[in-house]
Design a protein around this motif. Structure first.
Motif, PDB file in Angstrom:
ATOM      1  N   SER A  70      34.756  37.717  33.139  1.00  0.00           N
ATOM      2  CA  SER A  70      35.621  37.272  31.721  1.00  0.00           C
ATOM      3  C   SER A  70      35.065  35.730  31.345  1.00  0.00           C
ATOM      4  O   SER A  70      34.766  34.879  32.340  1.00  0.00           O
ATOM      5  CB  SER A  70      36.835  37.474  31.893  1.00  0.00           C
ATOM      6  N   SER A  76      44.022  36.204  35.052  1.00  0.00           N
ATOM      7  CA  SER A  76      43.636  35.166  34.233  1.00  0.00           C
ATOM      8  C   SER A  76      43.981  33.800  34.356  1.00  0.00           C
ATOM      9  O   SER A  76      43.584  32.982  34.083  1.00  0.00           O
ATOM     10  CB  SER A  76      44.427  35.734  32.719  1.00  0.00           C
ATOM     11  N   HIS A 124      46.012  47.358  33.133  1.00  0.00           N
ATOM     12  CA  HIS A 124      44.864  47.056  34.123  1.00  0.00           C
ATOM     13  C   HIS A 124      44.726  48.491  34.840  1.00  0.00           C
ATOM     14  O   HIS A 124      43.645  49.180  35.180  1.00  0.00           O
ATOM     15  CB  HIS A 124      44.780  46.062  35.126  1.00  0.00           C
TER      16      HIS A 124
HETATM   17  C1  DP6 Z   1      44.459  41.032  28.144  1.00  0.00           C
HETATM   18  O1  DP6 Z   1      45.829  38.368  33.958  1.00  0.00           O
HETATM   19  O2  DP6 Z   1      47.622  38.973  32.898  1.00  0.00           O
HETATM   20  O3  DP6 Z   1      44.810  38.852  28.536  1.00  0.00           O
HETATM   21  O4  DP6 Z   1      45.902  40.086  36.862  1.00  0.00           O
HETATM   22  O5  DP6 Z   1      47.562  41.640  36.267  1.00  0.00           O
HETATM   23  O6  DP6 Z   1      48.344  39.351  36.104  1.00  0.00           O
HETATM   24  P1  DP6 Z   1      47.118  40.439  35.945  1.00  0.00           P
HETATM   25  O7  DP6 Z   1      46.733  40.536  34.449  1.00  0.00           O
HETATM   26  P2  DP6 Z   1      46.540  39.318  33.459  1.00  0.00           P
HETATM   27  O8  DP6 Z   1      45.589  40.310  32.405  1.00  0.00           O
HETATM   28  C2  DP6 Z   1      44.984  39.244  31.249  1.00  0.00           C
HETATM   29  C3  DP6 Z   1      44.375  40.324  30.320  1.00  0.00           C
HETATM   30  C4  DP6 Z   1      44.018  39.714  28.952  1.00  0.00           C
HETATM   31  C5  DP6 Z   1      42.578  39.547  28.981  1.00  0.00           C
HETATM   32  C6  DP6 Z   1      42.037  38.183  29.561  1.00  0.00           C
HETATM   33  O9  DP6 Z   1      42.934  37.278  29.577  1.00  0.00           O
HETATM   34  O10 DP6 Z   1      40.918  38.010  30.167  1.00  0.00           O
END
Ligand code: DP6
Length: 356
Positions: free
Chosen positions: A44, A163, A223
């Motif tokens: 990402s 993230s 996820h």
């Molecule tokens: C859609 O980092 O909040 O914002 O690892 O479970 O804490 P965890 O998830 P997180 O997921 C972010 C998902 C997103 C896409 C992104 O920021 O890349």
């Protein structure tokens, strides 16, 4: 994957207090799908932000209990609901920072953005806390250099929230092994590098607050729904392909191509939610109304305004600094009626976390 370089030893404890501010970030290439321990299914890439941030102070006091022991205050108040998430974080990271057993931690945290704005604070908060921990480690082991400092902070932050790994440095960071950046890793994020086109160093992000309530499905649940998702493998492949296409665009500044890929990523992320089992929708009717308005505006004016979405109903408007004036009046007049209480937040690409 070899994580041994990240395992510290113990050292004679010292009393230490430190404060760090870490920004939030907005992904252009989305992380959606992970496996243990907090490793991404695809690479990402994100813009590091400036104004949306968390400030965290940690007072480390040596103790002899030989256990993980912390108190947590959010905007000056104790928050028992936050303790389980933090305990889980410490369980995941204590092997890498074994000195932690020799300290009592008093953690004080506050966000710059309004509580219940629908803005996820896990990235900035886990990044700020990880920086405080890495800072103490650098005091204990002064031979730690700056490059390793950032890597370790990102490594620890990732174990708190994926993230968050991308909230240590700026202005653009990449997390996840990919073909283009040879020093990229699934374990921590790396900066995009010096070839980033200057237009992106000043890019603007206005966050339209469409729904300030808490989300019906958390990112972590989302996820998990990628396990066994019928389109998962294609999605992970698509994200890698989109990243490979985006990198040269981030270097050249070709905004039309940028817009195409960024909006494609946002809608592909939400397509995964729509087709999960159980399925769910995080967009609201006003999210779609705003997207329509943006597309009409772009068609009429050719101003390079585009949107992205994270796991929620809010819309992030992305645009170059030089188009601020016309876009700000468009937001005020045409888009704010779709926001809760007409609220939106101005933010912009930033350079990363700072010690206060
Ligand atoms: C859609 O980092 O909040 O914002 O690892 O479970 O804490 P965890 O998830 P997180 O997921 C972010 C998902 C997103 C896409 C992104 O920021 O890349």
């Amino acid at each position: 994957m070899d994580t041994t370089p990240f395992i510290a030893t113990t050292a004679i404890p010292i009393k230490y207090t430190t404060t760090w501010e870490a920004p939030s970030n907005i992904a252009l290439i989305k992380y959606w799908g992970k496996y243990e321990p907090q490793l991404p299914k695809n690479p990402s890439l994100s813009f590091t932000l400036t104004s949306s941030k968390t400030k965290t102070k940690v007072i480390f006091t040596p103790h002899t209990k030989n256990e993980i022991d912390f108190e947590f205050y959010f905007h000056g108040e104790t928050k028992p609901d936050f303790k389980p998430k933090l305990s889980k974080f410490f369980d995941r990271i204590h092997n890498y920072i074994p000195w932690i057993f020799k300290y009592h931690l008093e953690i004080h945290s506050e966000n710059s953005f309004p509580h219940s704005s629908g803005i996820a604070s896990s990235a900035s908060s886990m990044a700020a806390l990880s920086l405080c921990l890495t800072d103490l480690e650098q005091q204990l082991f002064p031979e730690m250099d700056q490059a390793f400092f950032s890597q370790k902070a990102s490594f620890l932050a990732r174990l708190g929230s994926g993230s968050a790994a991308r909230s240590i440095q700026g202005p653009v960071t990449l997390w996840g092994k990919n073909e283009i950046h040879k020093n990229s890793s699934d374990l921590f994020a790396v900066p995009f590098g010096t070839s980033l086109n200057p237009v992106f160093k000043e890019y603007q992000d206005t966050i339209l607050l469409v729904d300030k309530g808490s989300k019906s499905v958390s990112s972590t649940q989302g996820h998990n729904l990628m396990h066994g998702h019928p389109f998962a493998e294609n999605r992970f492949q698509q994200a890698s392909t989109n990243l490979n296409a985006l990198v040269p665009i981030m270097e050249s500044g070709a905004l039309e191509d940028f817009i195409h890929l960024v909006e494609l990523e946002a809608l592909s992320l939400h397509a995964m939610m729509l087709t999960s089992s159980p399925y769910f929708i995080l967009m609201q009717p006003n999210t779609l109304a705003i997207i329509q308005k943006i597309w009409e505006f772009r068609k009429e004016t050719s101003v390079p305004l585009c949107f992205t979405l994270d796991a929620g109903a809010n819309v992030h408007l992305l645009y170059p600094n030089q188009n601020i004036e016309v876009i700000h009046s468009f937001i005020k007049e045409e888009l704010s009626p779709y926001c809760q209480n007409r609220q939106y937040l101005f933010d912009a690409v930033g350079t990363g976390a700072k010690k206060v």
